[in-house]
Design a protein around this motif. Structure first.
Motif, PDB file in Angstrom:
ATOM      1  N   LYS A  58      18.251  33.052 -20.182  1.00  0.00           N
ATOM      2  CA  LYS A  58      17.125  32.353 -19.577  1.00  0.00           C
ATOM      3  C   LYS A  58      17.494  30.923 -19.195  1.00  0.00           C
ATOM      4  O   LYS A  58      17.159  30.447 -18.108  1.00  0.00           O
ATOM      5  CB  LYS A  58      15.922  32.350 -20.531  1.00  0.00           C
ATOM      6  N   ILE A  59      18.182  30.211 -20.074  1.00  0.00           N
ATOM      7  CA  ILE A  59      18.538  28.822 -19.775  1.00  0.00           C
ATOM      8  C   ILE A  59      19.446  28.761 -18.554  1.00  0.00           C
ATOM      9  O   ILE A  59      19.288  27.898 -17.678  1.00  0.00           O
ATOM     10  CB  ILE A  59      19.214  28.177 -21.003  1.00  0.00           C
ATOM     11  N   ALA A  80      18.684  26.971 -14.883  1.00  0.00           N
ATOM     12  CA  ALA A  80      19.582  25.948 -14.339  1.00  0.00           C
ATOM     13  C   ALA A  80      20.060  26.335 -12.941  1.00  0.00           C
ATOM     14  O   ALA A  80      20.206  25.467 -12.067  1.00  0.00           O
ATOM     15  CB  ALA A  80      20.784  25.768 -15.268  1.00  0.00           C
ATOM     16  N   TYR A  81      20.324  27.625 -12.720  1.00  0.00           N
ATOM     17  CA  TYR A  81      20.799  28.090 -11.410  1.00  0.00           C
ATOM     18  C   TYR A  81      19.673  28.109 -10.374  1.00  0.00           C
ATOM     19  O   TYR A  81      19.865  27.728  -9.216  1.00  0.00           O
ATOM     20  CB  TYR A  81      21.372  29.499 -11.529  1.00  0.00           C
ATOM     21  N   TYR A  82      18.496  28.602 -10.797  1.00  0.00           N
ATOM     22  CA  TYR A  82      17.408  28.838  -9.847  1.00  0.00           C
ATOM     23  C   TYR A  82      16.115  28.198 -10.369  1.00  0.00           C
ATOM     24  O   TYR A  82      15.173  28.895 -10.745  1.00  0.00           O
ATOM     25  CB  TYR A  82      17.188  30.338  -9.640  1.00  0.00           C
ATOM     26  N   PRO A  83      16.040  26.881 -10.397  1.00  0.00           N
ATOM     27  CA  PRO A  83      14.849  26.219 -10.954  1.00  0.00           C
ATOM     28  C   PRO A  83      13.608  26.518 -10.111  1.00  0.00           C
ATOM     29  O   PRO A  83      13.631  26.440  -8.881  1.00  0.00           O
ATOM     30  CB  PRO A  83      15.215  24.734 -10.908  1.00  0.00           C
ATOM     31  N   GLY A  84      12.544  26.888 -10.824  1.00  0.00           N
ATOM     32  CA  GLY A  84      11.257  27.101 -10.161  1.00  0.00           C
ATOM     33  C   GLY A  84      11.181  28.371  -9.354  1.00  0.00           C
ATOM     34  O   GLY A  84      10.196  28.576  -8.634  1.00  0.00           O
ATOM     35  N   ARG A  85      12.153  29.268  -9.443  1.00  0.00           N
ATOM     36  CA  ARG A  85      12.141  30.489  -8.646  1.00  0.00           C
ATOM     37  C   ARG A  85      12.192  31.699  -9.560  1.00  0.00           C
ATOM     38  O   ARG A  85      12.831  31.683 -10.604  1.00  0.00           O
ATOM     39  CB  ARG A  85      13.322  30.511  -7.678  1.00  0.00           C
ATOM     40  N   GLN A  86      11.515  32.741  -9.129  1.00  0.00           N
ATOM     41  CA  GLN A  86      11.501  33.987  -9.910  1.00  0.00           C
ATOM     42  C   GLN A  86      11.626  35.137  -8.935  1.00  0.00           C
ATOM     43  O   GLN A  86      10.635  35.717  -8.511  1.00  0.00           O
ATOM     44  CB  GLN A  86      10.206  34.074 -10.723  1.00  0.00           C
ATOM     45  N   GLU A  87      12.863  35.466  -8.591  1.00  0.00           N
ATOM     46  CA  GLU A  87      13.143  36.472  -7.566  1.00  0.00           C
ATOM     47  C   GLU A  87      14.123  37.499  -8.102  1.00  0.00           C
ATOM     48  O   GLU A  87      15.093  37.151  -8.804  1.00  0.00           O
ATOM     49  CB  GLU A  87      13.702  35.804  -6.315  1.00  0.00           C
TER      50      GLU A  87
END
Length: 918
Positions: free
Chosen positions: A785-786, A790-797
């Motif tokens: 999760k961390i 870090a890779y995709y802040p604010g995105r859930q795809e």
């Protein structure tokens, strides 16, 4: 009772304090600490006066006054702290002694007293000479009994005593071991009589134990009293172990070649009965200290009258076996057919002269106490000399005259079994003086019914050694075991020390099985102290290159499964933690995600394979299973399996690594049996079984009232997760990168591949991952999760999720990274007759994970003809068919790879490595 040392007059010197504070030995027993003065007040022999002693009634024996003076400024006040340090060091080093009859568990911490048992050089000189003579005598007896048998013909030993003893092995009649040496290590139990003279009580000629424990005792106690150890000039022990190895090299069939090629010495192994043997710890310790391979019978195989070790590289010749396995278990073909501990065909290899077995098989009949009664006459016959160290007077009741002589005086004797306790009606010793007079007639009748089985020895009041106990010095009955090591040329070396055992405070019988303890044995000298070390002075480059330790197939298999069970336990703990956290959150826990979690928990053994009626019942059942001990699967079972695999290879693990495994298992078991929180701790013993477990709820039934809540279990799981992380760190960073470690790593990665592929399939199967809860749960289960945030802040795809968990080679929790590690480590495994290691790599996808990110992100049609309304609602966005296919493919690959490794490296079930027959 003596006064507390802390309350004595501070103006007195410590020697005087010891005199006043120590309980004297019982009347009729030699006092190892105090010596009485004669009637005139003169100091008795072997004692020195203390300047502050008042009446001249007693004095301390040498060198105790100086020993106490060297305690330091804190004096006796510091001894209780040192007792605690010794106990902690024993626990941290994992030193155990297995108690067979203990209902509370078999493994117990080794018991070690703080004070040493001290022997001066004059006494030791007499012991050395007497035991060298006795070892020569016993070796001559063995050579005669298995050879011309003149001693039997001359009636110096009753034939019935030899041939009737289970330890006499008829298949070895006529066998002559290398160098004519039957006894390579002999151990003698000595006791001191009230007049200070030493007597031989018994001998151990089969597979003597104690060489490892006495070394641990020395390392521990010498560190507690470094000044006294140095100033009293205590002899060191390392030379004796070096001489032992030199003798084994010299007498082994490969000894001649080792002189020409010192960098390829004969292969020596230590044969153990396994981890359930009472002295298994010292066997692993001794193998590590001597630098030889610890093996069980299943690790060895006979081919063409040669003995071989099954290793990852194939079969490797074994030249010498230092055994800790009893005679009758060593070869099921010619000895005990029901034994699974030995090596089929071992006697055949011995008779062919192709292996040295130390001690030679067939020596155990000399351990019979009845033999002692005949040794004085044999010594006069063979050497024209009396024994320098006398044996306790012994009478074998198989001789009518001897039986009649002693039966009338049972109170002053000890009745012992002629044969081993587990054979021919063997029994524990009986002190005649402890038998009520009303029972004498019954005991005499039993002896008359089966006289051969009984031997009667004179009762010897054991000397009493000073033992520190909670502020006091108390006397304990002591017996000294001394080890004599053959030099391979007809001579003997006596280890300058030994294993001193003391009885519990209430008993006069010395037995570790009956709650006794041990002492470090200090032999002082007025001459030079031998400071030899086992470390060689010079080591050539070619010796260093050849110094790698072979990895036996059994060790490799346990390392492989140790890796798998560590990973499996971590995965189960993470799944249980995530599931309980989610169930106790405000998130929606209905629908497809709940079904996926239920399926995962059932697959892992965290839940019974039964339909779940509600979310609350699911939570209650999960808590009950976690807090109810081992079931058919789940955390407790995997921790137990991890501890078992680690216990099989303790010689390859550091004490810290082993302690982490044990405490993780023990801590969780405490939580499972009702303890709150499951905090780690140092166990008194390993758990014996699943006797404290509770069965989980049956289908549709509510669980019993729970002693623990979900928060309690969660705290325990988090504590266990930290312990498992420490175990993983030990495996990753603190183990030698040999083929054994490689298989441990491969096992871990195979388990990770299978688990993660299963997680991916379960949450994508019905698109449970598309909701916020399912998306976050999959990241938690992949422990990523961390990294994702870090890779995709604010995105859930979903594409980003699949890229990180499947394709990202830099994420150690991604399938791509796991596959890369597997390919690399598999390629480094040794080739075998079954084929090159590269064949195993072909069981995995050739490139990456076998699917592109674009394919994985493609969804199938959202709805097909014939779907119900409910199905339409749950699958409106379609399935990720390639993700599901990849999940199934990788699970199958992990299973196939595990099976292939087992057949090739553990079972040797291919080609010439077939091991089903000798």
């Amino acid at each position: 009772m003596p006064q507390f040392l802390f309350q004595t007059d501070p103006s007195q010197d410590v020697a005087s304090l010891a005199v006043h504070a120590a309980l004297p030995a019982r009347p009729g027993h030699y006092d190892e600490l105090r010596a009485p003065t004669d009637s005139s007040g003169a100091v008795a022999s072997g004692a020195v006066a203390s300047g502050a002693a008042a009446s001249g009634v007693t004095r301390l024996r040498e060198p105790w006054p100086r020993f106490f003076e060297l305690l330091g400024t804190s004096g006796f006040a510091d001894l209780d702290r040192r007792v605690d340090v010794v106990a902690r060091q024993i626990r941290e080093n994992g030193i155990t002694y297995n108690i067979y009859a203990d209902a509370n568990g078999s493994a117990r911490p080794w018991s070690l007293d703080l004070l040493p048992f001290v022997i001066n050089d004059a006494d030791w000189s007499a012991i050395e000479q007497g035991l060298c003579q006795r070892a020569t005598l016993l070796n001559r007896v063995l050579g005669d009994v298995y050879g011309p048998q003149t001693l039997l013909a001359d009636k110096l030993i009753p034939p019935a005593l030899v041939f009737g003893h289970p330890g006499y092995l008829r298949p070895l009649r006529g066998y002559m071991p290398p160098g004519g040496t039957y006894l390579h290590i002999a151990a003698f139990d000595l006791a001191r009589a009230s007049d200070g003279g030493w007597w031989v009580v018994s001998q151990r000629t089969q597979a003597p134990s104690g060489l490892g424990y006495l070394l641990e005792n020395r390392l521990t106690i010498s560190g507690m009293f470094p000044e006294a150890f140095k100033e009293l000039r205590v002899q060191h022990l390392a030379t004796s172990y070096r001489r032992l190895m030199d003798m084994l090299y010299k007498l082994s069939p490969g000894g001649a070649s080792s002189q020409a090629l010192p960098h390829t010495p004969p292969r020596i192994v230590l044969l153990t009965p396994g981890p359930y043997n009472e002295t298994y710890f010292e066997q692993t310790y001794l193998a590590r200290y001597l630098g030889i391979t610890l093996v069980e019978g299943g690790d060895l195989v006979v081919r063409d009258q040669m003995l071989y070790l099954k290793t990852l590289h194939g079969l490797e010749r074994v030249h010498a076996v230092l055994r800790r396995l009893d005679d009758d278990f060593c070869d099921p073909l010619e000895l005990r057919s029901d034994s699974t501990l030995g090596v089929p065909g071992l006697l055949q290899v011995m008779r062919a002269g192709n292996v040295l077995v130390a001690n030679s098989l067939g020596t155990s009949f000399l351990e019979s106490p009845a033999i002692n009664g005949f040794l004085p006459a044999i010594s006069r016959h063979l050497f024209d000399a009396d024994l320098l160290l006398p044996s306790l007077p012994s009478w074998w009741c198989g001789e009518a005259a001897a039986r009649e002589q002693v039966l009338a005086n049972l109170p002053g004797t000890v009745v012992k079994s002629t044969y081993p306790n587990n054979m021919r009606g063997g029994f524990e010793p009986v002190i005649g003086g402890a038998v009520p007079p009303s029972e004498y007639a019954a005991l005499q009748a039993r002896i008359a019914d089966n006289p051969d089985a009984y031997t009667i020895q004179k009762y010897l009041p054991l000397s009493q050694a000073p033992s520190w106990s909670a502020g006091h010095i108390v006397p304990r009955a002591a017996m000294l075991r001394v080890f004599v090591i053959a030099d391979g040329e007809g001579g003997w070396n006596v280890l300058p020390g030994g294993l001193t055992r003391i009885a519990s405070r209430e008993q006069q019988i010395v037995s570790m099985q009956r709650g006794g303890s041990s002492m470090d044995t200090w032999v002082t000298t007025r001459g030079a102290v031998d400071t030899f070390s086992m470390l060689p002075v010079q080591l050539r480059p070619e010796d260093i290159v050849a110094a790698s330790r072979p990895v036996s197939s059994r060790a490799a298999e346990n390392l492989f499964w140790m890796g798998r069970y560590t990973e499996r336990a971590e995965n189960d703990v993470r799944l249980a933690t995530v599931a309980l956290t989610w169930l106790n959150s405000d998130e929606d826990n209905a629908g497809e995600l709940f079904a996926a979690v239920d399926a995962l928990c059932q697959r892992s053994g965290l839940m019974p394979a039964a339909p779940t009626l509600s979310v609350r019942m699911f939570e209650a059942t999960l808590v009950a299973e976690l807090a109810g001990g081992p079931t058919q699967g789940g955390v407790a079972r995997n921790l137990g399996a991890l501890a078992f695999a680690a216990g099989q290879i303790r010689d390859r693990l550091s004490p810290e690594h082993w302690r982490l495994v044990v405490t993780a298992h023990e801590g969780f078991m405490r939580m499972a049996s009702g303890g709150k929180g499951g905090e780690p701790g140092v166990p008194e013993s390993l758990p014996e079984s699943s006797s404290e477990s509770r069965s989980g709820p049956q289908s549709g039934a509510l669980p019993d009232p729970l002693p623990m809540s979900a928060p309690d279990v969660l705290r325990g799981l988090k504590s266990l997760a930290m312990q498992l992380s420490a175990i993983t760190g030990s495996q990753t960073d603190r183990m030698t990168r040999d083929d054994g470690w490689r298989l441990l790593t491969i096992g871990r990665q195979i388990e990770r591949l299978s688990a993660m592929a299963g997680l991916l399939g379960a949450l994508f199967r019905r698109n449970a991952v598309l909701g916020d809860s399912g998306f976050n749960m999959l990241l938690d289960l992949f422990d990523s999760k961390i990294t994702y945030r870090a890779y995709y802040p604010g995105r859930q795809e979903v594409p980003a999720l699949l890229n990180l968990l499947v394709q990202e080679p830099a994420n150690p929790r991604s399938l791509a990274c796991v596959l890369n590690v597997l390919r690399k480590e598999l390629a480094r495994l040794p080739d075998t007759v079954a084929g090159p290691a590269a064949d195993l790599v072909r069981l995995l996808p050739e490139d990456g994970v076998g699917a592109s990110l674009a394919d994985l992100c493609r969804q199938s049609q959202s709805q097909s003809q014939g779907q119900t309304q409910t199905q339409t609602q749950t699958q409106t966005q379609g399935q990720y068919a390639d993700v599901l296919a990849l999940s199934a493919q990788l699970e199958d690959a992990a299973s196939a790879l595990s099976n292939a490794i087992s057949l090739r490296y553990f079972s040797h079930a291919a080609g010439h490595d077939q091991t089903l027959s000798a």
